[in-house]
Design an enzyme around this catalytic site. Structure first.
Site, PDB file in Angstrom:
ATOM      1  CB  CYS A 165      -1.036  -0.091   1.080  1.00  0.00           C
ATOM      2  SG  CYS A 165      -0.371   0.192   2.834  1.00  0.00           S
ATOM      3  CG  ASP A 166       4.129   1.391   2.617  1.00  0.00           C
ATOM      4  OD1 ASP A 166       3.267   0.577   2.593  1.00  0.00           O
ATOM      5  OD2 ASP A 166       4.632   1.759   3.763  1.00  0.00           O
ATOM      6  CB  ALA A 167       3.324   0.924  -4.177  1.00  0.00           C
ATOM      7  CG  PHE A 169       3.486   8.962  -0.695  1.00  0.00           C
ATOM      8  CD1 PHE A 169       2.987  10.135  -0.278  1.00  0.00           C
ATOM      9  CD2 PHE A 169       4.930   8.938  -0.608  1.00  0.00           C
ATOM     10  CE1 PHE A 169       3.604  11.184  -0.016  1.00  0.00           C
ATOM     11  CE2 PHE A 169       5.683  10.195  -0.416  1.00  0.00           C
ATOM     12  CZ  PHE A 169       5.024  11.412  -0.133  1.00  0.00           C
TER      13      PHE A 169
END
Length: 383
Positions: A165-167, A169
């Protein structure tokens, strides 16, 4: 002796300590490092204070570098540094950004298909918009073109390119920036496709939160990794980064772009959920659904949440009456995590899940980046 203990109990909290059975204990993370005086609440919202603390945090972090500038950690940090420059107009901050770009020859990281390695390109593109020097963005354009035309290792290993999920950003804002900067809608179309693949896999429509990656999904039988209290694991920092990514995509998308309603709906859903999960001290815990297991407020996830919610208020996307008290409480709490010299503490270390210990002395460049982004939007709030 009784009088002495009484006096110690009275004055040691002012110094940031507690006195219990004759032993001085460190205060929890709500202990303020900045003490603006009796009008503390008003002081931390003054433009002068915010500009000062942004410059102080930027300076401290630049003097304490960590990781390659093209690392994902610094992708988040330099996004915050550019926001600090926009807020303060500090020539020193701008010079540091330009020097970093020149030192790196405006190159992203070596993995063309890994979102972590193009996060720094957000800063390159923003600097290009100031200087209009094509050298600043050509390597980014070349890398993204390779991503669009050559399936890479991430897709082969995970069956999708942005598999954590960080991807969301790291990469989507880069593509949205390129689309706007180059007036080329194909970048947004490509980003939409990859974003929605990640959304379909990791977003929980009941909880309105993202799992960190497929390893944190719960199967139909209810099996999977869970917190000590039996709740699903939703990482504060990961969801904070998604919120930051949504903001940075939305501010680039055309007003009538066909995907804008999707991103706005997702942003509002997550905002409402995060509002309910904010803790009494104004911060969010490392694990959103098991705050009792993670008593220390976490700076990086909280910073991104504060940034994203403040942006929504400033843009008229979120109702001010509902969200501004939460943002103000978050900003007050975040300022208490900054040491007098400008170090942002209580940052969870690098890791793939919330289960990492951290303390007042824990710092990371992305924690500073999140704080800088938060301040850059809080300063725009109307009383």
């Amino acid at each position: 002796m009784i009088n002495l203990l009484s006096q110690c109990r009275r004055w040691l909290p002012v110094l940031g300590l507690s006195f219990v059975l004759g032993t001085a204990l460190a205060e929890p993370p709500t202990r303020p490092a900045h003490k603006p005086g009796p009008a503390a609440r008003d002081a931390v919202f003054s433009p002068a204070y915010i500009r000062d603390v942004l410059q102080k945090a930027t300076k401290w972090q630049l003097q304490h570098p960590k990781h390659s500038p093209t690392d994902w950690t610094n992708g988040a940090f330099y996004a915050g540094v550019f926001a600090a420059y926009e807020t303060t107009k500090s020539p020193e901050i701008l010079d540091s950004l330009l020097a970093m770009g020149e030192r790196m020859k405006w190159q992203p990281g070596r993995r063309y298909d890994h979102a972590d390695d193009i996060a720094i390109c957000q800063t390159y593109i923003n600097l290009y918009r100031l200087r209009k020097d094509r050298r600043m963005i050509q390597p980014t354009i070349d890398t993204v073109q390779k991503l669009r035309t050559m399936p890479g290792n991430e897709l082969a290993k995970h069956n999708l390119t942005w598999w954590w999920c960080d991807a969301l950003f790291m990469a989507p804002p880069v593509l949205a920036q390129l689309s706007k900067t180059l007036n080329d809608p194909s970048y947004n179309a490509f980003s939409d496709s990859l974003f929605k693949q990640t959304y379909d896999l990791l977003y929980n429509p009941q909880e309105h939160l993202f799992a960190r990656d497929a390893g944190y999904l719960i199967d139909a039988s209810g099996n999977g990794k869970k917190e000590a209290n039996g709740q699903k694991i939703f990482w504060s920092r990961g969801n904070g980064w998604v919120m930051g990514g949504l903001v940075r995509v939305l501010q680039e998308l055309p007003a009538k772009h066909p995907s804008r309603p999707f991103y706005l709906s997702l942003y509002r859903q997550m905002s409402e959920r995060l509002l309910a999960l904010q803790q009494a001290d104004g911060l969010w815990r490392a694990s959103l659904l098991d705050p009792a297991s993670y008593p220390g407020g976490e700076a990086s996830g909280s910073g991104f949440d504060c940034y994203a919610l403040a942006w929504g208020i400033n843009q008229g996307v979120l109702p001010k009456k509902t969200y501004q008290p939460a943002v103000e409480k978050a900003w007050i709490a975040l300022t208490k995590l900054v040491s007098p010299e400008g170090r942002v503490g209580w940052v969870q270390p690098i890791g793939a899940d919330p289960r990492r210990n951290f303390s007042e002395d824990s710092w990371e460049v992305y924690g500073t980046g999140a704080f800088l982004l938060a301040g850059s939007e809080v300063i725009k709030l109307k009383p």
